[in-house]
Design a protein around this motif. Structure first.
Motif, short mmCIF file in Angstrom:
data_model
loop_
_atom_site.label_atom_id
_atom_site.label_comp_id
_atom_site.label_asym_id
_atom_site.label_seq_id
_atom_site.Cartn_x
_atom_site.Cartn_y
_atom_site.Cartn_z
N LEU A 38 -18.43 -12.05 12.66
CA LEU A 38 -18.40 -12.26 11.21
C LEU A 38 -18.69 -10.97 10.45
N LEU A 39 -19.67 -10.20 10.95
CA LEU A 39 -19.97 -8.92 10.30
C LEU A 39 -18.80 -7.96 10.49
N SER A 40 -18.22 -7.97 11.69
CA SER A 40 -17.05 -7.15 11.95
C SER A 40 -15.90 -7.55 11.04
N LEU A 41 -15.75 -8.83 10.81
CA LEU A 41 -14.69 -9.34 9.93
C LEU A 41 -14.77 -8.73 8.54
N PHE A 42 -15.97 -8.66 7.99
CA PHE A 42 -16.13 -8.08 6.65
C PHE A 42 -15.79 -6.60 6.65
N PHE A 43 -16.29 -5.86 7.66
CA PHE A 43 -16.02 -4.42 7.73
C PHE A 43 -14.53 -4.14 7.89
N LEU A 44 -13.89 -4.84 8.84
CA LEU A 44 -12.48 -4.57 9.13
C LEU A 44 -11.55 -5.08 8.03
N GLY A 45 -12.02 -6.01 7.21
CA GLY A 45 -11.21 -6.49 6.10
C GLY A 45 -11.35 -5.65 4.85
N THR A 46 -12.37 -4.76 4.83
CA THR A 46 -12.64 -3.97 3.64
C THR A 46 -12.01 -2.59 3.68
N TRP A 47 -11.98 -1.96 4.87
CA TRP A 47 -11.47 -0.58 4.89
C TRP A 47 -10.00 -0.48 4.45
N PRO A 48 -9.10 -1.45 4.77
CA PRO A 48 -7.74 -1.31 4.25
C PRO A 48 -7.68 -1.35 2.72
N ALA A 49 -8.61 -2.08 2.11
CA ALA A 49 -8.65 -2.12 0.64
C ALA A 49 -8.99 -0.75 0.07
N LEU A 73 -14.88 8.36 14.27
CA LEU A 73 -15.45 8.95 15.48
C LEU A 73 -16.97 9.03 15.37
N LEU A 74 -17.47 9.38 14.20
CA LEU A 74 -18.92 9.47 13.99
C LEU A 74 -19.60 8.14 14.27
N ALA A 75 -18.99 7.04 13.87
CA ALA A 75 -19.56 5.72 14.11
C ALA A 75 -19.71 5.47 15.61
N ALA A 76 -18.71 5.84 16.41
CA ALA A 76 -18.78 5.64 17.85
C ALA A 76 -19.88 6.49 18.48
N GLY A 346 -12.00 11.62 -3.81
CA GLY A 346 -11.72 10.47 -2.98
C GLY A 346 -12.18 10.59 -1.55
N ARG A 347 -12.71 11.75 -1.17
CA ARG A 347 -13.14 11.95 0.23
C ARG A 347 -14.27 11.01 0.62
N GLY A 348 -15.18 10.76 -0.28
CA GLY A 348 -16.29 9.85 0.01
C GLY A 348 -15.79 8.45 0.35
N TRP A 349 -14.79 7.98 -0.39
CA TRP A 349 -14.21 6.67 -0.12
C TRP A 349 -13.51 6.65 1.25
N ALA A 350 -12.79 7.71 1.57
CA ALA A 350 -12.09 7.77 2.86
C ALA A 350 -13.08 7.78 4.02
N LEU A 351 -14.17 8.51 3.87
CA LEU A 351 -15.20 8.53 4.91
C LEU A 351 -15.84 7.16 5.07
N LEU A 352 -16.06 6.47 3.95
CA LEU A 352 -16.62 5.12 4.01
C LEU A 352 -15.68 4.19 4.77
N ALA A 353 -14.38 4.32 4.54
CA ALA A 353 -13.40 3.49 5.25
C ALA A 353 -13.50 3.72 6.75
N GLY A 354 -13.65 4.97 7.16
CA GLY A 354 -13.78 5.28 8.58
C GLY A 354 -15.02 4.69 9.20
N LEU A 355 -16.14 4.75 8.49
CA LEU A 355 -17.38 4.16 9.01
C LEU A 355 -17.26 2.65 9.14
N LEU A 356 -16.66 2.01 8.14
CA LEU A 356 -16.49 0.56 8.19
C LEU A 356 -15.62 0.15 9.37
N CYS A 357 -14.52 0.89 9.59
CA CYS A 357 -13.63 0.57 10.70
C CYS A 357 -14.32 0.82 12.03
N GLY A 358 -15.04 1.93 12.15
CA GLY A 358 -15.71 2.27 13.40
C GLY A 358 -16.76 1.25 13.79
N PHE A 359 -17.65 0.93 12.86
CA PHE A 359 -18.69 -0.04 13.16
C PHE A 359 -18.10 -1.45 13.31
#
Length: 435
Positions: A38-49, A73-76, A346-359
């Motif tokens: 469920l937590l993964s669902l929220f993260f993976l559903g948010t980064w494409p937005a 990669l940082l998340a991993a 916009g770099r901060g937003w892109a980095l946030l997307a990567g963290l959300l997808c990674g975790f």
């Protein structure tokens, strides 16, 4: 000693350790696995937005994806050096650093193959998001993931999931992807009708250069808009109108008006096939169902496998997007490493997307290791989250026809039923089966 992080997610030391020699924390039960999903669902559903948010404000997708890949990669790395290194390792389950020097290359190659597939899938998704919208893209990619990937995982996991519940859920996903294609076609017809009624029906992606761009400007061939300070289009124009569509086309990085309506779904289907295969590859990396490891070599832990998985994902993303900087696709302008390095908007937003997808991926794999990777594909319910963001933030389907609304609701209802069936099919992997 209690190792529960919450009342619903229980982590415990691996079998064969003592209270003074504890290993990593592992999800050990069905309830904990579902909580991770469920937590993964929220993260993976948010980064494409977030990707959609940046593209609609003119940020080049090559720049966004490079930033995203670094954070992913940082998340991993964080997961590997925390959950993978807590406590003392054992012979059957070494800790992360110890596994790096072991002869486990067959499993490593499976993990890295999964990372290659994920990177290609995410890259295709990024472009499909612009061409067919957030909601439809995610439904197509996720449904393909479930139809192919879940079926493969069911057999790889030695049928620990309930087949009489699982496969009706897969059937519902098939129906959902058909409805998604119908939603896209209907919405495209609605957009053409709005433009025709306003006298702008001849707008074409190849000829509409839009001499006066609002919200985006070009500087030496590179977009350099202020993404963080850009005002929402809905504050100036009524969402869903022809004027809104034209203003959005002016501002966004990828021009979509007048394009072939089949190109976007085609890219999304390709991404879906890639997504469908990366989870079975990761499953093989952690459980060695094909017995490729030498006798006595322990299986990769989920944290070590995820590290290798993310390394290959990053390499593919870096190589392809470096090429796309100088040889862009879909009519995007050329860029350069210098332009990318200096493009902080916009770099901060892109980095946030990567963290959300990674975790998000890490949590999905942790849940899959406990309850079966077929059930873990329930995180493919992420279009429900994506549709919420699409409607709330981007005004998708605003002022569309009744036919489009009926198809959209039908698609989401079918998706909800499908996800519920996948979660209900969850089993529980025995320790002996995964050892």
């Amino acid at each position: 000693m209690d190792f529960s992080w919450t009342p619903f997610v229980t982590f415990s030391p691996i079998e064969g350790t003592t209270s003074s020699g504890l290993k990593m924390y592992l999800v050990e039960n069905k309830v904990g696995a579902i909580a991770c999903m469920l937590l993964s669902l929220f993260f993976l559903g948010t980064w494409p937005a977030i990707f959609t948010f940046l593209e609609r404000r003119g940020r080049l997708p090559q720049h966004t994806y490079l930033d995203y890949s670094v954070a992913n990669l940082l998340a991993a790395v964080v997961i590997a050096f925390t959950l993978g290194e807590i406590g003392k390792g054992t012979t059957d389950s070494p800790n992360f650093l110890e596994q790096l020097s072991q002869d486990n290359w067959p499993s490593v190659m499976f993990a890295m193959a999964g990372g290659v597939l994920l990177s290609l899938g995410n890259l295709a998704t990024q472009y499909a998001l612009a061409l067919v919208g957030l909601s439809v893209t995610l439904v197509i990619t996720c449904s393909m993931t479930v139809v192919i990937g879940t079926s493969v995982n069911y057999f790889l996991d030695n049928r620990i999931n309930s087949a009489e519940i699982l496969f009706p859920g897969v059937g519902c996903f098939v129906i959902a992807v058909c409805l998604a294609s119908a939603v896209h076609a209907s919405n495209a017809d609605d957009s053409r009708m709005k433009l025709n009624q306003s006298g702008l029906g001849n707008v074409d992606a190849k000829t509409s250069s839009f001499a006066s761009l609002q919200g985006v400007h070009q500087d030496n061939g590179f977009f350099s808009e202020d993404v963080e300070n850009a005002s929402d289009l809905s504050e100036k124009l009524e969402v869903g109108t022809a004027d809104f569509l034209i203003e959005l086309e002016n501002r966004r990085a990828i021009k979509v008006l007048g394009r072939n309506t089949l190109s976007g779904p085609g890219i999304a289907f390709f991404g879906g096939v890639c997504f469908a295969l990366f989870s079975p590859a990761f499953n093989l990396a952690t459980n060695d169902q094909w017995h490729t490891l030498k006798e006595g070599v322990p299986h990769l832990t989920v944290y070590t496998a995820f590290f290798y998985f993310s390394i290959s994902c990053f390499i593919v993303a870096a190589v392809l997007n470096a090429s796309f900087l100088y040889h862009p696709i879909l009519g995007l302008p050329r860029s350069s490493f210098k332009a990318y390095a200096s493009h902080w908007n916009g770099r901060g937003w892109a980095l946030l997307a990567g963290l959300l997808c990674g975790f998000g991926n890490g949590l999905q794999f942790m849940g899959g290791e406990a309850a079966g990777y077929a059930a873990a594909d329930a995180v493919q319910a992420l279009p429900l989250v994506g549709t919420f963001w699409g409607i709330l933030l981007f005004g998708e389907y605003r002022r569309s026809s009744r036919k489009t609304y009926v198809l959209l609701v039908s698609m989401l209802v079918m998706f909800i039923v499908a996800v519920a069936l996948l979660m209900a099919s969850a089993g529980q992997r025995s320790v002996s089966a995964s050892a």
